[in-house]
Design an enzyme around this catalytic site. Structure first.
Site, PDB file in Angstrom:
ATOM      1  CD  GLN A   1      -2.946  -1.157   2.261  1.00 54.48           C
ATOM      2  OE1 GLN A   1      -2.663  -1.766   3.285  1.00 54.48           O
ATOM      3  NE2 GLN A   1      -4.073  -0.489   2.139  1.00 54.48           N
TER       4      GLN A   1
ATOM      5  CG  HIS B   1       1.011  -4.675 -13.058  1.00 54.12           C
ATOM      6  ND1 HIS B   1       2.250  -5.130 -12.688  1.00 54.12           N
ATOM      7  CD2 HIS B   1       0.905  -3.424 -12.533  1.00 54.12           C
ATOM      8  CE1 HIS B   1       2.876  -4.200 -11.979  1.00 54.12           C
ATOM      9  NE2 HIS B   1       2.069  -3.159 -11.870  1.00 54.12           N
TER      10      HIS B   1
ATOM     11  CG  ASP C   1       2.941  -0.151 -10.893  1.00 57.07           C
ATOM     12  OD1 ASP C   1       2.570  -1.188 -10.307  1.00 57.07           O
ATOM     13  OD2 ASP C   1       2.882  -0.015 -12.136  1.00 57.07           O
TER      14      ASP C   1
ATOM     15  NE  ARG D   1       0.018  -4.280  11.666  1.00 61.54           N
ATOM     16  CZ  ARG D   1      -1.082  -4.594  10.998  1.00 61.54           C
ATOM     17  NH1 ARG D   1      -2.126  -3.781  10.994  1.00 61.54           N
ATOM     18  NH2 ARG D   1      -1.172  -5.738  10.350  1.00 61.54           N
TER      19      ARG D   1
ATOM     20  CG  HIS E   1      -0.795  -6.016   5.342  1.00 59.96           C
ATOM     21  ND1 HIS E   1      -0.959  -5.350   6.544  1.00 59.96           N
ATOM     22  CD2 HIS E   1      -1.915  -5.738   4.633  1.00 59.96           C
ATOM     23  CE1 HIS E   1      -2.117  -4.685   6.553  1.00 59.96           C
ATOM     24  NE2 HIS E   1      -2.721  -4.911   5.390  1.00 59.96           N
TER      25      HIS E   1
ATOM     26  CG  ASN F   1      -3.326  -7.326   8.111  1.00 50.49           C
ATOM     27  OD1 ASN F   1      -3.539  -6.799   9.211  1.00 50.49           O
ATOM     28  ND2 ASN F   1      -4.061  -7.043   7.041  1.00 50.49           N
ATOM     29  CD  GLU F   2      -7.818  -7.089   8.183  1.00 51.68           C
ATOM     30  OE1 GLU F   2      -8.104  -7.191   6.963  1.00 51.68           O
ATOM     31  OE2 GLU F   2      -8.085  -6.084   8.852  1.00 51.68           O
TER      32      GLU F   2
ATOM     33  CG  ASN G   1      -6.214  -5.169  11.784  1.00 56.22           C
ATOM     34  OD1 ASN G   1      -5.441  -4.837  12.675  1.00 56.22           O
ATOM     35  ND2 ASN G   1      -5.840  -5.383  10.530  1.00 56.22           N
TER      36      ASN G   1
ATOM     37  CE1 TYR H   1     -10.104   0.253   9.230  1.00 55.19           C
ATOM     38  CE2 TYR H   1      -9.516  -2.063   9.469  1.00 55.19           C
ATOM     39  CZ  TYR H   1      -9.152  -0.749   9.250  1.00 55.19           C
ATOM     40  OH  TYR H   1      -7.831  -0.445   9.039  1.00 55.19           O
TER      41      TYR H   1
ATOM     42  CD  GLU I   1      -5.091  -2.644   9.417  1.00 63.15           C
ATOM     43  OE1 GLU I   1      -6.187  -2.394   8.854  1.00 63.15           O
ATOM     44  OE2 GLU I   1      -4.233  -3.387   8.933  1.00 63.15           O
TER      45      GLU I   1
HETATM   46  C1  GBH Z   1      -7.861  -3.562   6.509  1.00 61.34           C
HETATM   47  O1  GBH Z   1      -8.774  -4.556   6.168  1.00 61.34           O
HETATM   48  C2  GBH Z   1      -6.544  -3.878   5.869  1.00 61.34           C
HETATM   49  O2  GBH Z   1      -5.743  -4.633   6.766  1.00 61.34           O
HETATM   50  C3  GBH Z   1      -5.791  -2.661   5.422  1.00 61.34           C
HETATM   51  O3  GBH Z   1      -4.731  -3.035   4.597  1.00 61.34           O
HETATM   52  C4  GBH Z   1      -6.737  -1.715   4.731  1.00 61.34           C
HETATM   53  O4  GBH Z   1      -6.085  -0.608   4.198  1.00 61.34           O
HETATM   54  C5  GBH Z   1      -7.766  -1.285   5.742  1.00 61.34           C
HETATM   55  O5  GBH Z   1      -8.475  -2.385   6.170  1.00 61.34           O
HETATM   56  C6  GBH Z   1      -8.799  -0.319   5.203  1.00 61.34           C
HETATM   57  O6  GBH Z   1      -9.557  -0.920   4.206  1.00 61.34           O
HETATM   58  O7  GBH Z   1     -16.405  -4.508  -0.135  1.00 61.34           O
HETATM   59  O8  GBH Z   1     -18.127  -5.592   1.169  1.00 61.34           O
HETATM   60  O9  GBH Z   1     -16.466  -6.923   0.005  1.00 61.34           O
HETATM   61  C7  GBH Z   1     -10.101  -4.284   6.554  1.00 61.34           C
HETATM   62  C8  GBH Z   1     -10.974  -5.399   6.105  1.00 61.34           C
HETATM   63  C9  GBH Z   1     -11.678  -6.514   4.199  1.00 61.34           C
HETATM   64  C10 GBH Z   1     -12.794  -4.531   4.938  1.00 61.34           C
HETATM   65  C11 GBH Z   1     -12.384  -6.412   2.870  1.00 61.34           C
HETATM   66  C12 GBH Z   1     -13.498  -4.438   3.633  1.00 61.34           C
HETATM   67  C13 GBH Z   1     -14.350  -5.634   1.779  1.00 61.34           C
HETATM   68  C14 GBH Z   1     -15.810  -5.613   2.109  1.00 61.34           C
HETATM   69  N1  GBH Z   1     -11.538  -5.198   4.800  1.00 61.34           N
HETATM   70  N2  GBH Z   1     -13.657  -5.751   3.062  1.00 61.34           N
HETATM   71  S1  GBH Z   1     -16.761  -5.665   0.686  1.00 61.34           S
END
Ligand code: GBH
Length: 484
Positions: A26, A46, A59, A84, A129, A173-174, A316, A318, A384
Protein backbone atom coordinates in the site's frame (compact mmCIF):
# COMPACT_ATOMS: atom_id res chain seq x y z
CA UNK A 1 -5.21 1.68 43.18
CA UNK A 2 -8.61 1.16 41.65
CA UNK A 3 -9.97 4.38 43.09
CA UNK A 4 -7.27 6.44 41.38
CA UNK A 5 -7.93 4.60 38.14
CA UNK A 6 -11.58 5.43 38.26
CA UNK A 7 -10.86 9.10 38.61
CA UNK A 8 -8.80 8.82 35.48
CA UNK A 9 -10.95 6.92 33.06
CA UNK A 10 -10.43 9.37 30.26
CA UNK A 11 -6.68 8.95 30.25
CA UNK A 12 -4.58 6.03 29.00
CA UNK A 13 -2.14 4.16 31.25
CA UNK A 14 1.46 5.39 31.06
CA UNK A 15 2.72 2.21 29.42
CA UNK A 16 -0.04 2.15 26.79
CA UNK A 17 1.52 2.40 23.31
CA UNK A 18 0.23 4.55 20.45
CA UNK A 19 1.15 3.93 16.86
CA UNK A 20 0.12 4.20 13.24
CA UNK A 21 0.10 1.55 10.55
CA UNK A 22 0.76 0.93 6.86
CA UNK A 23 1.54 -2.09 4.70
CA UNK A 24 4.22 -2.70 2.10
CA UNK A 25 2.10 -2.99 -1.04
CA UNK A 26 0.00 0.00 0.00
CA UNK A 27 2.87 2.44 0.53
CA UNK A 28 6.24 1.27 -0.77
CA UNK A 29 5.88 1.55 -4.54
CA UNK A 30 9.13 0.58 -6.30
CA UNK A 31 7.28 -2.53 -7.38
CA UNK A 32 10.05 -3.76 -9.68
CA UNK A 33 13.05 -1.97 -8.18
CA UNK A 34 16.24 -3.97 -8.16
CA UNK A 35 15.55 -7.71 -7.92
CA UNK A 36 12.07 -7.53 -6.41
CA UNK A 37 9.78 -10.03 -8.09
CA UNK A 38 6.03 -10.00 -8.68
CA UNK A 39 3.38 -10.69 -6.07
CA UNK A 40 -0.35 -11.39 -6.44
CA UNK A 41 -1.21 -7.69 -6.01
CA UNK A 42 1.22 -6.65 -8.74
CA UNK A 43 -0.47 -9.29 -10.83
CA UNK A 44 -4.02 -8.19 -10.02
CA UNK A 45 -3.42 -4.49 -10.59
CA UNK A 46 -1.39 -4.94 -13.78
CA UNK A 47 -3.50 -7.59 -15.46
CA UNK A 48 -6.96 -6.79 -14.14
CA UNK A 49 -7.01 -3.01 -13.54
CA UNK A 50 -10.80 -3.01 -13.97
CA UNK A 51 -11.09 -4.70 -10.59
CA UNK A 52 -9.71 -1.55 -8.92
CA UNK A 53 -12.24 1.30 -8.72
CA UNK A 54 -9.95 3.89 -10.33
CA UNK A 55 -7.78 1.42 -12.24
CA UNK A 56 -4.81 2.43 -10.10
CA UNK A 57 -2.06 0.26 -8.63
CA UNK A 58 0.74 0.20 -6.07
CA UNK A 59 3.59 0.65 -8.58
CA UNK A 60 4.50 3.95 -6.93
CA UNK A 61 1.93 4.29 -4.12
CA UNK A 62 3.41 6.65 -1.48
CA UNK A 63 6.88 5.84 -2.79
CA UNK A 64 7.92 5.06 0.75
CA UNK A 65 10.72 2.94 -0.67
CA UNK A 66 12.42 6.17 -1.68
CA UNK A 67 11.14 8.34 1.17
CA UNK A 68 12.26 6.81 4.44
CA UNK A 69 13.28 10.23 5.74
CA UNK A 70 9.90 11.78 4.94
CA UNK A 71 8.05 8.93 6.60
CA UNK A 72 10.24 9.18 9.68
CA UNK A 73 9.66 12.93 9.80
CA UNK A 74 5.89 12.60 9.90
CA UNK A 75 6.06 9.74 12.43
CA UNK A 76 8.21 11.94 14.64
CA UNK A 77 5.85 14.82 14.24
CA UNK A 78 2.94 12.68 15.42
CA UNK A 79 5.05 11.53 18.36
CA UNK A 80 4.06 7.88 17.99
CA UNK A 81 5.52 5.20 20.23
CA UNK A 82 5.58 2.65 17.41
CA UNK A 83 5.18 2.26 13.66
CA UNK A 84 3.45 -0.79 12.24
CA UNK A 85 4.63 -1.62 8.72
CA UNK A 86 4.97 -4.82 6.73
CA UNK A 87 7.74 -6.54 4.83
CA UNK A 88 7.26 -7.29 1.16
CA UNK A 89 7.99 -10.99 0.74
CA UNK A 90 9.26 -10.67 -2.84
CA UNK A 91 11.41 -7.65 -2.01
CA UNK A 92 13.26 -9.60 0.67
CA UNK A 93 13.15 -13.01 -1.04
CA UNK A 94 12.93 -12.49 -4.81
CA UNK A 95 12.75 -16.26 -5.41
CA UNK A 96 10.07 -16.64 -2.70
CA UNK A 97 12.50 -18.92 -0.88
CA UNK A 98 15.29 -18.23 1.56
CA UNK A 99 18.00 -19.52 -0.74
CA UNK A 100 18.36 -15.99 -2.12
CA UNK A 101 18.10 -12.95 0.12
CA UNK A 102 17.97 -9.67 -1.77
CA UNK A 103 20.81 -7.32 -0.80
CA UNK A 104 18.79 -4.25 -1.69
CA UNK A 105 15.66 -5.55 0.00
CA UNK A 106 17.63 -6.24 3.14
CA UNK A 107 19.19 -2.80 2.94
CA UNK A 108 15.84 -1.07 2.64
CA UNK A 109 14.33 -2.72 5.72
CA UNK A 110 17.56 -2.30 7.68
CA UNK A 111 17.57 1.40 6.82
CA UNK A 112 13.93 1.80 7.79
CA UNK A 113 14.33 -0.05 11.08
CA UNK A 114 17.53 1.80 11.97
CA UNK A 115 15.93 5.15 11.16
CA UNK A 116 12.94 4.31 13.36
CA UNK A 117 15.15 3.33 16.27
CA UNK A 118 17.23 6.46 15.85
CA UNK A 119 13.98 8.43 16.10
CA UNK A 120 12.99 6.47 19.19
CA UNK A 121 10.11 4.76 17.44
CA UNK A 122 9.47 1.07 18.04
CA UNK A 123 9.11 -1.01 14.86
CA UNK A 124 6.10 -3.35 14.86
CA UNK A 125 6.49 -5.59 11.85
CA UNK A 126 3.85 -7.52 9.96
CA UNK A 127 5.47 -10.37 8.08
CA UNK A 128 2.61 -10.96 5.66
CA UNK A 129 0.13 -8.30 4.61
CA UNK A 130 -1.45 -9.95 1.54
CA UNK A 131 1.34 -9.69 -1.06
CA UNK A 132 2.02 -13.36 -1.75
CA UNK A 133 4.76 -14.13 -4.30
CA UNK A 134 3.13 -14.97 -7.64
CA UNK A 135 5.42 -17.98 -7.87
CA UNK A 136 3.89 -19.42 -4.71
CA UNK A 137 0.39 -18.71 -6.00
CA UNK A 138 1.26 -20.86 -9.03
CA UNK A 139 1.64 -23.70 -6.52
CA UNK A 140 -1.81 -22.97 -5.13
CA UNK A 141 -0.88 -20.24 -2.68
CA UNK A 142 -2.64 -20.42 0.67
CA UNK A 143 -4.84 -23.27 -0.58
CA UNK A 144 -1.75 -25.48 -0.57
CA UNK A 145 -0.67 -26.43 2.97
CA UNK A 146 2.98 -26.67 1.89
CA UNK A 147 2.97 -22.87 1.69
CA UNK A 148 3.01 -22.92 5.49
CA UNK A 149 6.57 -24.21 5.33
CA UNK A 150 7.62 -21.53 2.88
CA UNK A 151 5.99 -18.83 4.95
CA UNK A 152 7.81 -20.08 8.04
CA UNK A 153 11.04 -20.11 6.06
CA UNK A 154 10.45 -16.46 5.12
CA UNK A 155 9.50 -15.55 8.69
CA UNK A 156 12.72 -17.12 9.89
CA UNK A 157 14.73 -14.88 7.58
CA UNK A 158 12.89 -11.88 9.02
CA UNK A 159 13.61 -12.95 12.61
CA UNK A 160 17.23 -13.72 11.76
CA UNK A 161 17.90 -10.47 9.91
CA UNK A 162 15.83 -7.97 11.87
CA UNK A 163 15.02 -9.58 15.21
CA UNK A 164 17.99 -7.99 16.95
CA UNK A 165 16.07 -4.70 16.56
CA UNK A 166 12.42 -5.72 15.99
CA UNK A 167 10.64 -6.85 19.15
CA UNK A 168 7.03 -6.86 17.96
CA UNK A 169 6.08 -9.33 15.24
CA UNK A 170 2.72 -9.94 13.58
CA UNK A 171 2.82 -13.06 11.45
CA UNK A 172 -0.30 -12.58 9.30
CA UNK A 173 -2.60 -9.67 8.71
CA UNK A 174 -6.27 -10.66 8.59
CA UNK A 175 -6.54 -14.16 7.17
CA UNK A 176 -10.26 -13.23 7.29
CA UNK A 177 -9.57 -10.85 4.41
CA UNK A 178 -7.07 -12.76 2.26
CA UNK A 179 -8.67 -16.20 2.51
CA UNK A 180 -11.94 -15.15 0.80
CA UNK A 181 -9.73 -14.53 -2.24
CA UNK A 182 -9.70 -18.33 -2.69
CA UNK A 183 -13.49 -18.36 -2.90
CA UNK A 184 -13.97 -15.41 -5.25
CA UNK A 185 -12.63 -14.79 -8.77
CA UNK A 186 -12.48 -11.01 -8.36
CA UNK A 187 -10.08 -10.72 -5.45
CA UNK A 188 -6.43 -11.60 -5.14
CA UNK A 189 -5.47 -14.20 -6.22
CA UNK A 190 -7.53 -13.37 -9.31
CA UNK A 191 -9.37 -16.17 -11.06
CA UNK A 192 -9.01 -18.59 -8.18
CA UNK A 193 -12.49 -19.38 -6.95
CA UNK A 194 -13.43 -22.52 -5.09
CA UNK A 195 -16.19 -21.15 -2.87
CA UNK A 196 -16.79 -23.07 0.31
CA UNK A 197 -13.53 -24.96 -0.14
CA UNK A 198 -10.73 -22.53 -0.95
CA UNK A 199 -11.40 -20.27 2.03
CA UNK A 200 -11.17 -23.20 4.44
CA UNK A 201 -8.01 -24.60 2.89
CA UNK A 202 -6.53 -21.13 3.25
CA UNK A 203 -7.61 -20.84 6.87
CA UNK A 204 -6.01 -24.21 7.57
CA UNK A 205 -2.72 -23.25 5.90
CA UNK A 206 -2.71 -19.87 7.62
CA UNK A 207 -3.01 -21.53 11.04
CA UNK A 208 -0.17 -23.89 10.27
CA UNK A 209 1.97 -21.09 8.84
CA UNK A 210 1.47 -18.90 11.86
CA UNK A 211 2.11 -21.70 14.33
CA UNK A 212 5.26 -22.79 12.55
CA UNK A 213 6.67 -19.27 12.55
CA UNK A 214 5.83 -18.93 16.24
CA UNK A 215 7.60 -22.18 17.11
CA UNK A 216 10.66 -21.12 15.13
CA UNK A 217 10.77 -17.88 17.09
CA UNK A 218 10.31 -19.76 20.34
CA UNK A 219 12.98 -22.31 19.64
CA UNK A 220 15.65 -20.25 17.96
CA UNK A 221 15.20 -16.56 18.73
CA UNK A 222 13.12 -15.79 21.77
CA UNK A 223 15.81 -16.33 24.36
CA UNK A 224 18.26 -13.97 22.67
CA UNK A 225 15.90 -11.50 20.97
CA UNK A 226 13.19 -11.36 23.64
CA UNK A 227 10.41 -10.08 21.43
CA UNK A 228 6.75 -10.99 21.15
CA UNK A 229 4.92 -12.68 18.28
CA UNK A 230 1.22 -12.31 17.57
CA UNK A 231 -1.27 -12.46 14.73
CA UNK A 232 -3.85 -9.93 13.61
CA UNK A 233 -7.54 -10.70 13.12
CA UNK A 234 -10.18 -8.76 11.25
CA UNK A 235 -12.46 -8.52 14.26
CA UNK A 236 -16.06 -7.55 13.61
CA UNK A 237 -18.79 -7.04 16.15
CA UNK A 238 -22.16 -8.70 15.55
CA UNK A 239 -25.07 -7.33 17.54
CA UNK A 240 -28.13 -9.63 17.76
CA UNK A 241 -31.10 -8.03 16.01
CA UNK A 242 -33.46 -8.97 18.84
CA UNK A 243 -33.10 -10.65 22.20
CA UNK A 244 -34.54 -13.88 20.80
CA UNK A 245 -32.36 -16.95 21.43
CA UNK A 246 -32.24 -17.47 17.65
CA UNK A 247 -30.78 -14.02 16.96
CA UNK A 248 -28.37 -14.31 19.86
CA UNK A 249 -27.18 -17.66 18.48
CA UNK A 250 -26.93 -16.15 14.99
CA UNK A 251 -24.70 -13.33 16.24
CA UNK A 252 -22.52 -15.90 18.00
CA UNK A 253 -22.20 -18.03 14.85
CA UNK A 254 -21.31 -14.94 12.81
CA UNK A 255 -18.58 -14.09 15.33
CA UNK A 256 -17.19 -17.59 15.21
CA UNK A 257 -17.10 -17.59 11.40
CA UNK A 258 -15.32 -14.25 11.51
CA UNK A 259 -12.79 -14.41 14.36
CA UNK A 260 -13.13 -17.99 15.64
CA UNK A 261 -12.51 -19.85 12.39
CA UNK A 262 -9.09 -18.25 12.13
CA UNK A 263 -8.16 -17.62 15.76
CA UNK A 264 -9.79 -20.13 18.07
CA UNK A 265 -7.21 -22.81 17.33
CA UNK A 266 -4.53 -20.39 18.53
CA UNK A 267 -6.24 -18.52 21.36
CA UNK A 268 -9.17 -20.71 22.40
CA UNK A 269 -8.79 -22.55 25.68
CA UNK A 270 -9.15 -25.98 24.02
CA UNK A 271 -7.68 -25.00 20.67
CA UNK A 272 -9.10 -26.39 17.40
CA UNK A 273 -11.76 -24.71 15.26
CA UNK A 274 -14.89 -23.52 17.10
CA UNK A 275 -17.44 -26.28 17.55
CA UNK A 276 -20.24 -24.28 15.87
CA UNK A 277 -18.12 -23.74 12.78
CA UNK A 278 -17.06 -27.39 12.56
CA UNK A 279 -20.67 -28.50 12.88
CA UNK A 280 -22.10 -26.01 10.40
CA UNK A 281 -19.58 -26.88 7.68
CA UNK A 282 -19.78 -30.62 8.33
CA UNK A 283 -23.59 -30.61 8.20
CA UNK A 284 -23.87 -28.81 4.91
CA UNK A 285 -20.96 -30.73 3.41
CA UNK A 286 -22.81 -33.99 4.18
CA UNK A 287 -26.09 -32.69 2.74
CA UNK A 288 -24.23 -31.58 -0.40
CA UNK A 289 -22.87 -35.10 -0.83
CA UNK A 290 -19.27 -34.53 0.22
CA UNK A 291 -17.62 -37.57 1.81
CA UNK A 292 -15.93 -35.35 4.41
CA UNK A 293 -16.26 -31.83 5.72
CA UNK A 294 -15.04 -29.04 3.46
CA UNK A 295 -13.37 -27.65 6.59
CA UNK A 296 -10.12 -29.59 6.96
CA UNK A 297 -9.95 -31.51 10.19
CA UNK A 298 -7.15 -30.68 12.61
CA UNK A 299 -5.48 -33.77 14.03
CA UNK A 300 -4.88 -33.96 17.77
CA UNK A 301 -1.21 -33.34 17.06
CA UNK A 302 -2.00 -30.24 14.98
CA UNK A 303 -4.38 -28.95 17.64
CA UNK A 304 -1.63 -29.14 20.24
CA UNK A 305 0.94 -27.68 17.86
CA UNK A 306 -1.21 -24.61 17.08
CA UNK A 307 -2.74 -23.97 20.49
CA UNK A 308 -1.21 -21.13 22.47
CA UNK A 309 1.14 -19.96 19.70
CA UNK A 310 0.81 -16.24 20.35
CA UNK A 311 2.02 -13.66 22.82
CA UNK A 312 -0.72 -11.22 21.92
CA UNK A 313 -3.92 -10.88 19.91
CA UNK A 314 -3.87 -8.20 17.21
CA UNK A 315 -7.27 -6.57 16.77
CA UNK A 316 -8.09 -4.89 13.47
CA UNK A 317 -11.50 -3.37 13.88
CA UNK A 318 -13.72 -1.60 11.38
CA UNK A 319 -17.11 -3.25 11.24
CA UNK A 320 -20.18 -3.71 13.40
CA UNK A 321 -23.18 -5.56 11.98
CA UNK A 322 -26.64 -6.41 13.16
CA UNK A 323 -27.09 -10.19 12.95
CA UNK A 324 -30.25 -12.28 12.74
CA UNK A 325 -31.20 -15.91 12.26
CA UNK A 326 -32.52 -16.97 8.87
CA UNK A 327 -33.80 -20.12 7.22
CA UNK A 328 -31.05 -22.38 5.85
CA UNK A 329 -30.23 -21.91 2.17
CA UNK A 330 -31.23 -24.65 -0.23
CA UNK A 331 -28.62 -27.26 -0.86
CA UNK A 332 -26.64 -26.49 -4.01
CA UNK A 333 -23.22 -25.03 -4.68
CA UNK A 334 -21.20 -24.77 -1.46
CA UNK A 335 -20.33 -21.42 0.04
CA UNK A 336 -18.97 -20.13 3.30
CA UNK A 337 -21.83 -17.65 3.49
CA UNK A 338 -24.36 -20.51 3.30
CA UNK A 339 -22.39 -22.48 5.88
CA UNK A 340 -22.67 -19.50 8.22
CA UNK A 341 -26.39 -19.14 7.49
CA UNK A 342 -26.81 -15.77 9.21
CA UNK A 343 -28.23 -12.46 7.96
CA UNK A 344 -26.00 -9.50 8.75
CA UNK A 345 -26.47 -5.84 7.83
CA UNK A 346 -25.63 -2.29 8.79
CA UNK A 347 -28.28 -0.35 10.65
CA UNK A 348 -29.31 2.48 8.31
CA UNK A 349 -29.14 4.98 11.17
CA UNK A 350 -25.37 4.50 11.55
CA UNK A 351 -23.16 7.23 10.15
CA UNK A 352 -21.26 6.07 7.07
CA UNK A 353 -17.76 6.67 5.75
CA UNK A 354 -16.45 6.71 2.17
CA UNK A 355 -16.08 2.91 2.25
CA UNK A 356 -19.50 1.29 1.92
CA UNK A 357 -18.60 -1.24 4.62
CA UNK A 358 -17.49 1.27 7.23
CA UNK A 359 -19.96 2.73 9.75
CA UNK A 360 -19.42 4.69 12.93
CA UNK A 361 -20.50 2.39 15.77
CA UNK A 362 -18.13 2.88 18.70
CA UNK A 363 -20.16 0.82 21.17
CA UNK A 364 -19.59 -2.18 18.88
CA UNK A 365 -15.85 -1.69 19.39
CA UNK A 366 -16.04 -1.69 23.19
CA UNK A 367 -18.32 -4.75 23.15
CA UNK A 368 -15.88 -6.50 20.82
CA UNK A 369 -12.87 -5.72 23.01
CA UNK A 370 -14.62 -6.99 26.14
CA UNK A 371 -15.73 -10.16 24.38
CA UNK A 372 -12.26 -10.91 23.00
CA UNK A 373 -10.85 -10.25 26.44
CA UNK A 374 -13.27 -12.64 28.09
CA UNK A 375 -13.15 -15.30 25.41
CA UNK A 376 -9.39 -15.52 24.89
CA UNK A 377 -7.79 -13.64 27.77
CA UNK A 378 -4.67 -12.63 25.83
CA UNK A 379 -2.98 -9.24 25.88
CA UNK A 380 -4.40 -7.27 22.96
CA UNK A 381 -3.00 -4.64 20.67
CA UNK A 382 -5.41 -2.79 18.44
CA UNK A 383 -3.36 -3.13 15.27
CA UNK A 384 -5.77 -1.17 12.99
CA UNK A 385 -8.72 1.13 13.39
CA UNK A 386 -9.65 4.07 11.23
CA UNK A 387 -12.04 5.96 9.02
CA UNK A 388 -12.20 6.62 5.27
CA UNK A 389 -13.17 9.78 3.40
CA UNK A 390 -11.99 11.23 0.08
CA UNK A 391 -8.82 12.86 1.35
CA UNK A 392 -10.01 16.16 2.85
CA UNK A 393 -7.36 17.99 4.88
CA UNK A 394 -9.99 19.36 7.21
CA UNK A 395 -11.36 15.92 8.08
CA UNK A 396 -13.59 16.57 11.06
CA UNK A 397 -15.48 13.29 10.65
CA UNK A 398 -12.23 11.35 11.07
CA UNK A 399 -11.34 13.36 14.17
CA UNK A 400 -14.80 12.63 15.50
CA UNK A 401 -14.29 8.95 14.73
CA UNK A 402 -11.01 8.78 16.65
CA UNK A 403 -12.56 10.56 19.62
CA UNK A 404 -15.37 8.03 19.75
CA UNK A 405 -13.27 4.93 19.08
CA UNK A 406 -10.47 5.90 21.48
CA UNK A 407 -13.14 6.48 24.11
CA UNK A 408 -14.41 2.98 23.38
CA UNK A 409 -10.90 1.67 24.08
CA UNK A 410 -10.86 3.60 27.34
CA UNK A 411 -14.23 2.10 28.27
CA UNK A 412 -12.91 -1.39 27.68
CA UNK A 413 -9.73 -0.61 29.64
CA UNK A 414 -11.72 0.66 32.58
CA UNK A 415 -13.81 -2.52 32.44
CA UNK A 416 -10.65 -4.56 32.79
CA UNK A 417 -9.72 -5.44 29.21
CA UNK A 418 -6.02 -6.14 28.74
CA UNK A 419 -5.29 -3.74 25.88
CA UNK A 420 -1.66 -2.69 25.51
CA UNK A 421 -1.71 -0.42 22.49
CA UNK A 422 -3.65 1.25 19.71
CA UNK A 423 -2.75 1.70 16.04
CA UNK A 424 -4.46 4.28 13.88
CA UNK A 425 -4.94 3.17 10.29
CA UNK A 426 -3.34 4.82 8.53
CA UNK A 427 -0.26 6.99 8.88
CA UNK A 428 -1.05 8.31 5.41
CA UNK A 429 -3.38 7.97 2.46
CA UNK A 430 -2.27 4.95 0.48
CA UNK A 431 -3.27 2.38 -2.13
CA UNK A 432 -6.51 1.14 -0.64
CA UNK A 433 -6.59 -2.23 -2.49
CA UNK A 434 -9.68 -2.54 -4.70
CA UNK A 435 -10.68 1.00 -3.65
CA UNK A 436 -7.53 2.36 -5.27
CA UNK A 437 -6.74 5.91 -4.17
CA UNK A 438 -10.41 6.87 -3.90
CA UNK A 439 -11.15 6.02 -0.27
CA UNK A 440 -8.50 7.41 2.02
CA UNK A 441 -7.63 6.56 5.61
CA UNK A 442 -4.58 8.76 6.26
CA UNK A 443 -3.74 11.08 9.13
CA UNK A 444 -1.57 12.60 6.41
CA UNK A 445 -2.70 13.48 2.92
CA UNK A 446 -0.53 11.98 0.22
CA UNK A 447 -0.19 12.93 -3.38
CA UNK A 448 3.05 11.31 -4.30
CA UNK A 449 4.60 14.31 -6.03
CA UNK A 450 3.80 16.68 -3.12
CA UNK A 451 5.09 16.72 0.45
CA UNK A 452 2.96 14.66 2.84
CA UNK A 453 0.45 17.03 4.49
CA UNK A 454 -0.97 16.62 7.96
CA UNK A 455 -4.78 16.61 8.27
CA UNK A 456 -6.71 17.98 11.23
CA UNK A 457 -7.23 14.40 12.46
CA UNK A 458 -3.44 14.05 12.47
CA UNK A 459 -3.19 17.09 14.72
CA UNK A 460 -5.86 15.58 16.93
CA UNK A 461 -4.16 12.18 17.20
CA UNK A 462 -0.88 13.91 17.95
CA UNK A 463 -2.52 15.70 20.85
CA UNK A 464 -3.99 12.44 22.18
CA UNK A 465 -0.55 10.84 22.11
CA UNK A 466 1.05 13.81 23.84
CA UNK A 467 -1.58 14.13 26.57
CA UNK A 468 -2.79 10.50 26.74
CA UNK A 469 -6.23 11.95 27.11
CA UNK A 470 -9.19 11.73 24.73
CA UNK A 471 -10.55 15.23 24.58
CA UNK A 472 -14.22 15.21 23.75
CA UNK A 473 -14.75 18.89 23.12
CA UNK A 474 -16.23 18.81 19.64
CA UNK A 475 -17.21 15.16 19.43
CA UNK A 476 -20.62 14.20 18.19
CA UNK A 477 -21.67 11.60 20.69
CA UNK A 478 -23.11 8.60 18.94
CA UNK A 479 -26.19 7.18 20.57
CA UNK A 480 -25.89 3.71 21.93
CA UNK A 481 -27.82 1.70 19.38
CA UNK A 482 -27.87 -1.47 21.42
CA UNK A 483 -24.98 -2.03 23.76
CA UNK A 484 -25.12 -5.47 25.30
C1 GBH B 1 -7.86 -3.56 6.51
O1 GBH B 1 -8.77 -4.56 6.17
C2 GBH B 1 -6.54 -3.88 5.87
O2 GBH B 1 -5.74 -4.63 6.77
C3 GBH B 1 -5.79 -2.66 5.42
O3 GBH B 1 -4.73 -3.03 4.60
C4 GBH B 1 -6.74 -1.72 4.73
O4 GBH B 1 -6.09 -0.61 4.20
C5 GBH B 1 -7.77 -1.29 5.74
O5 GBH B 1 -8.47 -2.38 6.17
C6 GBH B 1 -8.80 -0.32 5.20
O6 GBH B 1 -9.56 -0.92 4.21
O7 GBH B 1 -16.40 -4.51 -0.13
O8 GBH B 1 -18.13 -5.59 1.17
O9 GBH B 1 -16.47 -6.92 0.01
C7 GBH B 1 -10.10 -4.28 6.55
C8 GBH B 1 -10.97 -5.40 6.10
C9 GBH B 1 -11.68 -6.51 4.20
C10 GBH B 1 -12.79 -4.53 4.94
C11 GBH B 1 -12.38 -6.41 2.87
C12 GBH B 1 -13.50 -4.44 3.63
C13 GBH B 1 -14.35 -5.63 1.78
C14 GBH B 1 -15.81 -5.61 2.11
N1 GBH B 1 -11.54 -5.20 4.80
N2 GBH B 1 -13.66 -5.75 3.06
S1 GBH B 1 -16.76 -5.67 0.69
Amino acid sequence: NSHAQQLNTNSFPDDFLFGVGTSAYQVEGAWNESDKSENIWDQLTHNYPDLVIDGSNGDVACDSYHHIDDDIAILRNLGVDFYRFSISWTRLLPNSYSNVISETGLQYYNNLIDALLAANIIPMVTIYHWDLPTELQKLGGWANPIIADYFADYAQVAFEQFGDRVKYWITLNEPQSFCPGYGSPNQAPVNVAEPGIGEYLCSYTALKAHAKAYHIYDERYRSTQQGVVGITALSNWFEPNTTSPEDIAAAEIAKQFNVGLYMHAIFGRDGDYPEVVKQAVANRSALEGFPFSRLPELTEEEIQYIKGTADFFGVNHYMTYVAAARDPDEIGEPSMEKDRGVSAWFDPSWEGAASSWLKVVPWGFSNLLMTLNNEYGYPMYVTENGYSDYGEIDDSRRTNYYQLYLSAVLDALSNGANIRGYTAWSLMDNFEWLDGFVNRFGLYYVNVSDPRTIKSSGEYFKQVIATRVVTTTSATVSTNGGST
